[in-house]
Design a protein around this motif. Structure first.
Motif, PDB file in Angstrom:
ATOM      1  N   LYS A  15     -21.494  97.536 -44.139  1.00 41.22           N
ATOM      2  CA  LYS A  15     -22.951  97.716 -44.174  1.00 41.22           C
ATOM      3  C   LYS A  15     -23.318  99.193 -44.104  1.00 41.22           C
ATOM      4  CE  LYS A  15     -27.189  96.305 -41.879  1.00 41.22           C
ATOM      5  NZ  LYS A  15     -27.766  97.199 -40.916  1.00 41.22           N
ATOM      6  N   ALA A  16     -22.586  99.966 -43.304  1.00 40.18           N
ATOM      7  CA  ALA A  16     -22.865 101.398 -43.186  1.00 40.18           C
ATOM      8  C   ALA A  16     -22.677 102.120 -44.521  1.00 40.18           C
ATOM      9  CB  ALA A  16     -21.960 102.018 -42.122  1.00 40.18           C
ATOM     10  N   LEU A  17     -21.832 101.575 -45.372  1.00 39.84           N
ATOM     11  CA  LEU A  17     -21.544 102.235 -46.645  1.00 39.84           C
ATOM     12  C   LEU A  17     -22.328 101.692 -47.828  1.00 39.84           C
ATOM     13  CD1 LEU A  17     -17.876 102.667 -45.783  1.00 39.84           C
ATOM     14  CD2 LEU A  17     -19.315 104.503 -46.639  1.00 39.84           C
ATOM     15  N   VAL A  18     -22.539 100.402 -47.897  1.00 43.45           N
ATOM     16  CA  VAL A  18     -23.197  99.830 -49.078  1.00 43.45           C
ATOM     17  C   VAL A  18     -24.420  98.982 -48.750  1.00 43.45           C
ATOM     18  CG1 VAL A  18     -21.112  99.899 -50.499  1.00 43.45           C
ATOM     19  CG2 VAL A  18     -21.623  97.839 -49.187  1.00 43.45           C
ATOM     20  N   GLY A  19     -24.742  98.858 -47.484  1.00 47.93           N
ATOM     21  CA  GLY A  19     -25.892  98.059 -47.094  1.00 47.93           C
ATOM     22  C   GLY A  19     -27.174  98.871 -47.053  1.00 47.93           C
ATOM     23  N   PRO A  20     -28.287  98.193 -46.857  1.00 49.70           N
ATOM     24  CA  PRO A  20     -29.595  98.865 -46.835  1.00 49.70           C
ATOM     25  C   PRO A  20     -29.914  99.456 -45.473  1.00 49.70           C
ATOM     26  CG  PRO A  20     -29.896  96.526 -46.538  1.00 49.70           C
ATOM     27  CD  PRO A  20     -28.422  96.739 -46.753  1.00 49.70           C
ATOM     28  N   LYS A  21     -30.868 100.363 -45.475  1.00 53.81           N
ATOM     29  CA  LYS A  21     -31.361 100.887 -44.196  1.00 53.81           C
ATOM     30  C   LYS A  21     -32.189  99.819 -43.480  1.00 53.81           C
ATOM     31  CE  LYS A  21     -31.548 105.841 -45.336  1.00 53.81           C
ATOM     32  NZ  LYS A  21     -30.482 105.864 -46.258  1.00 53.81           N
ATOM     33  N   ARG A  22     -32.926  99.012 -44.266  1.00 50.08           N
ATOM     34  CA  ARG A  22     -33.705  97.887 -43.728  1.00 50.08           C
ATOM     35  C   ARG A  22     -33.001  96.588 -44.122  1.00 50.08           C
ATOM     36  NH1 ARG A  22     -37.867  98.865 -47.224  1.00 50.08           N
ATOM     37  NH2 ARG A  22     -38.035  96.610 -47.318  1.00 50.08           N
ATOM     38  N   PRO A  23     -32.790  95.664 -43.214  1.00 50.54           N
ATOM     39  CA  PRO A  23     -32.064  94.429 -43.530  1.00 50.54           C
ATOM     40  C   PRO A  23     -32.690  93.583 -44.630  1.00 50.54           C
ATOM     41  CG  PRO A  23     -32.578  94.540 -41.165  1.00 50.54           C
ATOM     42  CD  PRO A  23     -33.206  95.728 -41.818  1.00 50.54           C
ATOM     43  N   ASP A  24     -34.016  93.693 -44.808  1.00 49.89           N
ATOM     44  CA  ASP A  24     -34.691  92.860 -45.797  1.00 49.89           C
ATOM     45  C   ASP A  24     -34.751  93.509 -47.187  1.00 49.89           C
ATOM     46  OD1 ASP A  24     -36.429  94.857 -44.886  1.00 49.89           O
ATOM     47  OD2 ASP A  24     -38.203  93.635 -45.279  1.00 49.89           O
ATOM     48  N   ALA A  25     -34.197  94.709 -47.334  1.00 45.99           N
ATOM     49  CA  ALA A  25     -34.242  95.405 -48.626  1.00 45.99           C
ATOM     50  C   ALA A  25     -33.277  94.758 -49.622  1.00 45.99           C
ATOM     51  CB  ALA A  25     -33.891  96.874 -48.433  1.00 45.99           C
ATOM     52  N   ASN A  26     -33.631  94.848 -50.887  1.00 42.47           N
ATOM     53  CA  ASN A  26     -32.788  94.279 -51.951  1.00 42.47           C
ATOM     54  C   ASN A  26     -31.913  95.364 -52.588  1.00 42.47           C
ATOM     55  OD1 ASN A  26     -33.417  91.563 -51.869  1.00 42.47           O
ATOM     56  ND2 ASN A  26     -35.267  91.868 -53.063  1.00 42.47           N
ATOM     57  N   VAL A  27     -30.935  95.838 -51.850  1.00 44.95           N
ATOM     58  CA  VAL A  27     -30.005  96.814 -52.427  1.00 44.95           C
ATOM     59  C   VAL A  27     -28.769  96.091 -52.935  1.00 44.95           C
ATOM     60  CG1 VAL A  27     -30.833  98.704 -50.960  1.00 44.95           C
ATOM     61  CG2 VAL A  27     -28.878  97.340 -50.239  1.00 44.95           C
ATOM     62  N   CYS A  28     -27.950  96.812 -53.641  1.00 41.11           N
ATOM     63  CA  CYS A  28     -26.821  96.224 -54.367  1.00 41.11           C
ATOM     64  C   CYS A  28     -25.789  95.533 -53.463  1.00 41.11           C
ATOM     65  CB  CYS A  28     -26.135  97.306 -55.198  1.00 41.11           C
ATOM     66  SG  CYS A  28     -24.732  96.716 -56.154  1.00 41.11           S
ATOM     67  N   TRP A  29     -25.434  96.142 -52.343  1.00 41.73           N
ATOM     68  CA  TRP A  29     -24.360  95.624 -51.492  1.00 41.73           C
ATOM     69  C   TRP A  29     -23.044  95.514 -52.282  1.00 41.73           C
ATOM     70  CZ3 TRP A  29     -23.739  94.790 -46.385  1.00 41.73           C
ATOM     71  CH2 TRP A  29     -24.862  94.637 -45.571  1.00 41.73           C
ATOM     72  N   CYS A  30     -22.960  96.169 -53.422  1.00 45.68           N
ATOM     73  CA  CYS A  30     -21.782  96.126 -54.303  1.00 45.68           C
ATOM     74  C   CYS A  30     -21.517  94.708 -54.815  1.00 45.68           C
ATOM     75  CB  CYS A  30     -20.550  96.712 -53.624  1.00 45.68           C
ATOM     76  SG  CYS A  30     -19.410  97.450 -54.811  1.00 45.68           S
ATOM     77  N   LEU A  31     -22.583  93.983 -55.055  1.00 46.62           N
ATOM     78  CA  LEU A  31     -22.478  92.615 -55.559  1.00 46.62           C
ATOM     79  C   LEU A  31     -22.733  92.505 -57.061  1.00 46.62           C
ATOM     80  CD1 LEU A  31     -24.332  90.614 -52.758  1.00 46.62           C
ATOM     81  CD2 LEU A  31     -21.868  90.663 -53.220  1.00 46.62           C
ATOM     82  N   SER A  32     -23.336  93.521 -57.672  1.00 44.71           N
ATOM     83  CA  SER A  32     -23.797  93.371 -59.053  1.00 44.71           C
ATOM     84  C   SER A  32     -22.673  93.092 -60.045  1.00 44.71           C
ATOM     85  CB  SER A  32     -24.611  94.586 -59.491  1.00 44.71           C
ATOM     86  OG  SER A  32     -23.838  95.748 -59.434  1.00 44.71           O
ATOM     87  N   TYR A  33     -21.485  93.583 -59.791  1.00 39.53           N
ATOM     88  CA  TYR A  33     -20.349  93.252 -60.665  1.00 39.53           C
ATOM     89  C   TYR A  33     -19.444  92.185 -60.048  1.00 39.53           C
ATOM     90  CZ  TYR A  33     -21.446  97.419 -63.424  1.00 39.53           C
ATOM     91  OH  TYR A  33     -22.061  98.352 -64.198  1.00 39.53           O
ATOM     92  N   ARG A  34     -19.603  91.942 -58.769  1.00 39.63           N
ATOM     93  CA  ARG A  34     -18.696  91.027 -58.069  1.00 39.63           C
ATOM     94  C   ARG A  34     -19.032  89.554 -58.313  1.00 39.63           C
ATOM     95  NH1 ARG A  34     -15.928  87.702 -56.260  1.00 39.63           N
ATOM     96  NH2 ARG A  34     -14.636  87.766 -54.402  1.00 39.63           N
ATOM     97  N   ILE A  35     -20.328  89.258 -58.460  1.00 42.75           N
ATOM     98  CA  ILE A  35     -20.737  87.859 -58.618  1.00 42.75           C
ATOM     99  C   ILE A  35     -21.518  87.706 -59.930  1.00 42.75           C
ATOM    100  CG2 ILE A  35     -20.718  87.391 -56.138  1.00 42.75           C
ATOM    101  CD1 ILE A  35     -23.757  87.756 -56.106  1.00 42.75           C
TER     102      ILE A  35
END
Length: 191
Positions: A15-35
């Motif tokens: 989360k510290a590396l790929v997660g959002p600053k706010r838990p409800d934000a819609n950031v990538c989480w490195c999922l865009s190519y994974r799923i």
């Protein structure tokens, strides 16, 4: 600086590396190519983090982390291509029918860049793939010919980074990122 590479299993560190600053934000989480794209678009806010937490419990893990003195400073996504969006991506070709692994994201935290961490992450991703019996590893970096790449788009890496790690160009792609063509770089692991 002694960089330690570990499989990505710790949610707080990922989360510290790929997660959002706010838990409800819609950031990538490195999922865009994974799923699959449809699933990626359906996950919102905290659902994204919960899905990543589930992936971290799987074997193999969804990537690796770099640590400097116990602090997480880098992330690389690596997984069998068959389990990623690259399995059906029409812009990134398949070189052959081998069960290759893909490396699609290399991220180093601000304040730690320029210290060789991306090189350590790429080597660690190759090591993880080799540990799980991958016959080859692929990356899809930009071929920027030494020109500056915008930091928000630099996550795919550069051709030079992959060449420095022993990868060779296996194919051109139809993908372009930040105005630069992406190339398929490959390292055969000679099982």
């Amino acid at each position: 600086m002694a960089i330690e590479i570990r499989p990505a299993t710790d949610f707080t560190d990922v989360k510290a590396l790929v997660g959002p600053k706010r838990p409800d934000a819609n950031v990538c989480w490195c999922l865009s190519y994974r799923i699959p794209s449809k699933q990626n678009q359906q996950l919102h806010g905290t659902e994204r983090g919960a899905f990543v937490k589930k992936l971290l419990a799987e074997d193999p893990p969804p990537g690796i982390l770099a640590y400097d003195g116990g602090e997480p400073v880098g992330w690389a996504a690596v997984h069998p291509r068959a389990d990623t969006g690259f399995a059906t991506n029409r812009r990134i070709p398949h070189v052959d029918g081998q069960d290759v692994w893909s490396i699609w994201c290399i991220r180093v935290r601000p304040g730690h860049r320029g210290n060789g961490i991306s090189h350590a992450l790429l080597a660690g991703a190759v090591h993880l793939a080799r540990t799980y019996g991958a016959p080859a590893v692929e990356g899809y970096p930009v071929d920027n010919a030494g020109q500056k790449v915008d930091l928000t788009m630099a996550y795919v890496g550069t051709r030079k980074l992959f060449e420095d790690a022993g990868f060779t160009k296996a194919a051109d792609t139809e993908s372009v990122l930040n105005g630069f063509p992406r190339v398929l770089m490959r390292l055969d692991l000679g099982r």
